[in-house]
Design a protein around this motif. Structure first.
Motif, PDB file in Angstrom:
ATOM      1  N   PRO B 262      60.658  32.271  69.163  1.00  0.00           N
ATOM      2  CA  PRO B 262      59.979  31.818  67.435  1.00  0.00           C
ATOM      3  C   PRO B 262      59.114  31.421  67.669  1.00  0.00           C
ATOM      4  O   PRO B 262      58.070  31.062  68.062  1.00  0.00           O
ATOM      5  CB  PRO B 262      61.375  30.870  67.076  1.00  0.00           C
ATOM      6  N   SER B 263      58.403  31.782  66.294  1.00  0.00           N
ATOM      7  CA  SER B 263      57.372  32.029  66.558  1.00  0.00           C
ATOM      8  C   SER B 263      56.521  30.431  65.858  1.00  0.00           C
ATOM      9  O   SER B 263      55.575  30.345  66.825  1.00  0.00           O
ATOM     10  CB  SER B 263      56.469  31.773  64.442  1.00  0.00           C
ATOM     11  N   THR B 264      57.462  29.438  65.815  1.00  0.00           N
ATOM     12  CA  THR B 264      56.783  28.428  65.601  1.00  0.00           C
ATOM     13  C   THR B 264      56.824  27.571  67.787  1.00  0.00           C
ATOM     14  O   THR B 264      55.998  26.892  67.893  1.00  0.00           O
ATOM     15  CB  THR B 264      57.864  26.936  65.790  1.00  0.00           C
ATOM     16  N   MET B 266      55.225  29.806  69.935  1.00  0.00           N
ATOM     17  CA  MET B 266      54.929  30.887  70.361  1.00  0.00           C
ATOM     18  C   MET B 266      53.544  30.492  71.403  1.00  0.00           C
ATOM     19  O   MET B 266      53.001  29.499  69.579  1.00  0.00           O
ATOM     20  CB  MET B 266      54.914  32.338  69.939  1.00  0.00           C
ATOM     21  N   GLU B 268      49.802  31.048  70.576  1.00  0.00           N
ATOM     22  CA  GLU B 268      48.282  31.742  70.556  1.00  0.00           C
ATOM     23  C   GLU B 268      47.810  32.127  71.479  1.00  0.00           C
ATOM     24  O   GLU B 268      47.730  31.641  72.719  1.00  0.00           O
ATOM     25  CB  GLU B 268      47.403  31.212  68.678  1.00  0.00           C
ATOM     26  N   THR B 277      54.072  40.163  72.028  1.00  0.00           N
ATOM     27  CA  THR B 277      54.553  39.398  72.010  1.00  0.00           C
ATOM     28  C   THR B 277      55.718  39.366  70.624  1.00  0.00           C
ATOM     29  O   THR B 277      55.646  40.663  69.639  1.00  0.00           O
ATOM     30  CB  THR B 277      53.426  37.988  71.136  1.00  0.00           C
ATOM     31  N   SER B 279      58.871  37.850  67.694  1.00  0.00           N
ATOM     32  CA  SER B 279      59.940  36.985  67.680  1.00  0.00           C
ATOM     33  C   SER B 279      62.089  37.779  67.452  1.00  0.00           C
ATOM     34  O   SER B 279      61.780  37.199  67.257  1.00  0.00           O
ATOM     35  CB  SER B 279      59.427  36.775  66.485  1.00  0.00           C
ATOM     36  N   TYR B 316      67.845  33.064  69.457  1.00  0.00           N
ATOM     37  CA  TYR B 316      67.173  32.921  70.602  1.00  0.00           C
ATOM     38  C   TYR B 316      68.048  32.183  71.876  1.00  0.00           C
ATOM     39  O   TYR B 316      67.710  32.905  73.224  1.00  0.00           O
ATOM     40  CB  TYR B 316      65.449  32.147  70.276  1.00  0.00           C
TER      41      TYR B 316
END
Lengths: 440, 383
Positions: B262-264, B266, B268, B277, B279, B316
């Motif tokens: 989930p983007s939170t 991941m 950067e 990458t 999501s 996930y």
């Protein structure tokens, strides 16, 4: 090295006198008498040389107002093992700095009159650099209750700051700006959103992720600035942002200035000379707050100074002893010493950045003097004789060991620079002279 | 037969003559040849001199399989601090030796005196059962004395003691220091201060190199080679040191890596290494050979990273239905300990046909033996 000389008359001859306040930039002479500048100008000594004066041949070096440094940490009270007023004074004077504003995040915090009095007493004992304490905006820097701003100003506080913190409660910040306006006092903020920067130890982004370190994202700076500028727009008053590190911040502050808001900003040499890659492999000397940003930001800050979008350059002097830095990166303290590298590193703006020398000196002297309402930072008849003499041509090497600061946490060790301070004068007294400079 | 023995025979020199030339007793020479002792520096130099360099220090560290004597040469470091900056041949060297160790059945308990007298210190500033035990077992299989130091989490908060602790340990002259610490970069800090080999057993959110090596070994043993494989790493990428080490290692070895989170969660900038990458779990799993599931720390299960364990599992967590998007023979890995029903379906986790989870634990010992051997070899060589 402070030489206590009490000659009441001093003559600097054959100097390139630069005064950003009046725009004077010419070869000439300068006479000091009774702690103040008596006279200065071209060919001043042609007809009359005062025979009772000590005469210093400046050999065409630069004579300009002594630097005024915003937001330095001088270790007292509370962290005397990192720096004390004597060592800070020695270091400042060796750097051409004649006035410093010290930060309120001491132990105890500068939020009460006796602490201001204590610092003033210690400064008087030291009899070196002029020290202007800033006071906390809120009691104990807790961000909830305002300090007695009026009384603190009377006692000698020069401005109000929360040091590296911000006031996260928007209402308290609004009240602080509004209340400070009663006394025409300046509020100084180092803008980083506290929630976004919480636990962060370096610039947020790819490098922080690779090193496994929690980051402070760039957006933390602009968010805080935009909120505070909105408040300033509604309250009025004087706001100064210290330690600007990003391009977005520069644009926002410029827009606010164009709107007519009374806002100014400053940055420190490490933000326009170093980027996050200085962290390398957990090098704790590169841990500063706000963090060193990316290459693009460094370049943007550099450019913004040259283009006069940043008003002031300050040292952000933060001494940390070995035990505070020889730790895992996340546990190490923030900070870098800045006095003795302030001018040599900034001089690059002139030598490589094509900035006019008088404009560069302006950002170290007259601009901060204006912000602080000080009757110094300029070469003017009857103004206090706070001056510095600089050799901008001879290359030399910065050597950490030789620095006067008690702590030696600098990243500029063995840097080849120019801009050596030859002599510093406070209130007409030579308080520092470079060992090789023979002025007698 | 020892390479030196072979050389003596080929050159018709008796052990007695040779030992006289070395100024040592014949018994000592015999101990060298049986692998029970390693020549000291000055004797080593004499041997190199007398054999015209045909016999070198590496002959004394690998006893059984002379074909593999080249494998040590590629890993030159005194420490193993991370996968970053390791080259393909260095990683292969560590993996190959672990393979040999398995082949030689060295994982079985037996007396091995080659490293007698060596000391390994397990310095754990963070709780660990698997890794610490694995290092301990690896060292003991090599005949190395092990000292376990569990430093209370509360006292490290003060921080000051860290370098002092390290200097104290250093004064005891261990050969290998294994360190786990909750702060990134700590092993690097210590490596600059001590004289022994340092192995990073996990530092903050930075790296966990032996985990990545054992994962790579497990993959290589099942899929023959890593190059060309498509591998998905799923879960809390942002806070995972295992993920960081694995990304670096797998890409260095020529695999394609998909990161799914989930983007939170991941991070950067990890695409810096060349990872893709995602999501969306299903998209990320498309056509992959290996699915690596990361452990989700309990404190991340609520709050601002993900709303709940239930929601996380739905989108996930790996179950058979999601696994069907990967290749039909795709294998599942997990560094452990498992949160059943959070990151992986409980029943799937137990399916030995699809998962390598227990194998990973077993291979961990072999990999750590290999790393320890390499470091001791390099340190001895330096002396």
């Amino acid at each position: 090295m402070i030489k206590a000389k009490n000659n009441s008359k001093l003559v600097f001859k054959n100097a390139r006198i630069i005064d950003p306040c009046s725009g004077f930039d010419n070869l000439g002479d300068l006479i000091i008498e009774d702690r103040v500048i008596k006279d200065f100008g071209v060919n001043l000594l042609k007809n009359h040389i005062p025979d009772d004066a000590q005469i210093i041949d400046c050999e065409r070096h630069i004579l300009c107002p002594g630097f005024i440094d915003l937001g330095a940490n001088i270790g007292e009270p509370g962290e005397e093992f990192k720096e004390n007023i004597n060592t800070a004074s020695d270091a400042a004077l060796a750097s051409g700095i004649t006035s410093i504003v010290c930060m309120p995040n001491t132990d105890p915090v500068i939020d009460q009159i006796p602490i201001i009095q204590y610092i003033e007493k210690r400064a008087k004992e030291t009899n070196g650099v002029k020290i202007y304490p800033s006071a906390a905006i809120t009691k104990n820097l807790e961000g909830t209750q305002l300090t007695e701003m009026g009384l603190l100003l009377e006692a000698g506080a020069i401005l109000f700051s929360e040091a590296n913190k911000v006031i996260s409660n928007t209402k308290v910040m609004k009240q602080a700006l509004t209340y400070a306006k009663n006394f025409d006092a300046t509020i100084m903020i180092s803008p980083q959103d506290p929630d976004l920067s919480k636990n962060g130890v370096m610039n947020g982004g790819a490098l922080a992720n690779r090193l496994g370190l929690p980051g402070i994202p760039k957006v933390a700076e602009i968010i805080q600035i935009e909120r505070d500028l909105r408040l300033l727009e509604s309250t009025g008053g004087k706001l100064h942002f210290i330690n600007i590190t990003t391009n977005d911040a520069i644009i926002a502050i410029l827009n606010a200035k164009n709107k007519g808001l009374n806002v100014t900003c400053s940055t420190a040499p490490h933000y326009f000379s170093l980027d996050e890659t200085a962290v390398d492999e957990w090098k704790t000397f590169a841990k500063v707050f706000p963090p060193l940003r990316e290459y693009e930001d460094k370049e943007a800050i550099y450019k913004a100074i040259v283009e006069d979008k940043i008003d002031i350059i300050s040292s952000h002097h933060t001494p940390q002893d070995q035990d505070s830095k020889r730790l895992p990166f996340e546990q190490a303290e923030f900070g870098i010493i800045g006095f003795e590298t302030l001018f040599p590193i900034s001089l690059d703006l002139h030598t490589n950045g094509k900035m006019k020398l008088i404009n560069l000196i302006d950002k170290l002297t007259y601009e901060p003097a204006k912000l602080l309402n000080l009757n110094t930072g300029k070469i003017k008849i009857n103004a206090p004789a706070d001056l510095t003499l600089i050799d901008i041509n001879t290359p030399y090497q910065l050597i950490l060991e030789n620095m006067n600061s008690k702590s030696k946490n600098s990243l500029f060790d063995e840097y080849n620079v120019k801009g050596r301070i030859l002599c510093t004068v406070v209130d007409g007294r030579i308080v520092y002279s470079e060992p090789s400079f023979e002025y007698n | 037969m020892h390479a030196l023995d072979k050389w003596l025979r080929n050159n018709s020199i008796s052990r007695k003559t040779f030992s006289t030339k070395l100024n040592i007793s014949i018994a000592t020479l015999s101990r060298y040849l049986s692998g029970n002792r390693i020549p000291k520096q000055e004797i080593m130099q004499r041997i190199i001199y007398l054999t015209d360099g045909k016999i070198n220090p590496s002959n004394f560290y690998i006893i059984k399989n002379n074909n593999s004597s080249s494998s040590f040469k590629n890993y030159k470091n005194d420490h193993l601090l991370g996968i970053e900056n390791l080259k393909e041949d260095e990683i292969s060297s560590l993996l190959n030796r672990a393979d040999e160790i398995i082949k030689e059945n060295r994982l079985e308990p037996k007396v091995n005196q080659k490293y007698n007298g060596k000391t390994l210190v397990n310095l754990f500033f963070e709780d660990s059962t698997r890794t610490k035990t694995s290092f301990e077992l690896a060292a003991k299989r090599l005949g190395i004395d092990v000292i376990n130091m569990q430093i209370e989490t509360s006292s490290i908060r003060k921080g000051e003691s860290l370098l002092d602790t390290a200097m104290t340990l250093n004064a005891m002259q261990p050969d290998i220091l294994v360190i786990r610490h909750s702060l990134s970069g700590t092993p690097h800090l210590l490596a600059n201060k001590v004289n022994c080999g340092v192995i990073n057993a996990g530092d903050g959110q930075h790296e966990h190199p032996t985990q990545a090596l054992l994962d790579a070994l497990a993959i290589r043993r099942r899929k023959k080679q890593i190059k060309g494989l498509k591998i998905a790493i799923c879960g809390d990428i942002a806070h995972s040191r295992v993920a960081r080490s694995n990304i670096k290692l797998l890409i260095t070895m020529g695999a394609k890596v998909n990161l799914i989170a989930p983007s939170t969660l991941m991070a950067e900038g990890l695409s810096y290494y060349g990872a893709n990458t995602f999501s969306n779990f299903k998209e990320g799993l498309n056509d992959v050979d290996i699915v690596m599931i990361l452990r989700l720390q309990r404190e991340r299960m609520q709050g601002s990273y993900i709303p709940s364990a239930k929601e996380y599992f739905k989108f996930y967590g790996l179950d058979r239905e999601k696994l069907s998007f990967a290749k039909s023979d795709a294998l599942v890995m997990h560094p452990g300990p498992i949160n059943r029903g959070v990151e992986i379906d409980s029943e799937l986790a137990d399916d030995i046909n699809r998962t390598l989870i227990l194998e990973q634990v077993e291979l961990g010992v072999a990999i750590r033996m290999s790393v320890i051997e390499h470091l001791i070899h390099n340190l001895e060589f330096k002396k």
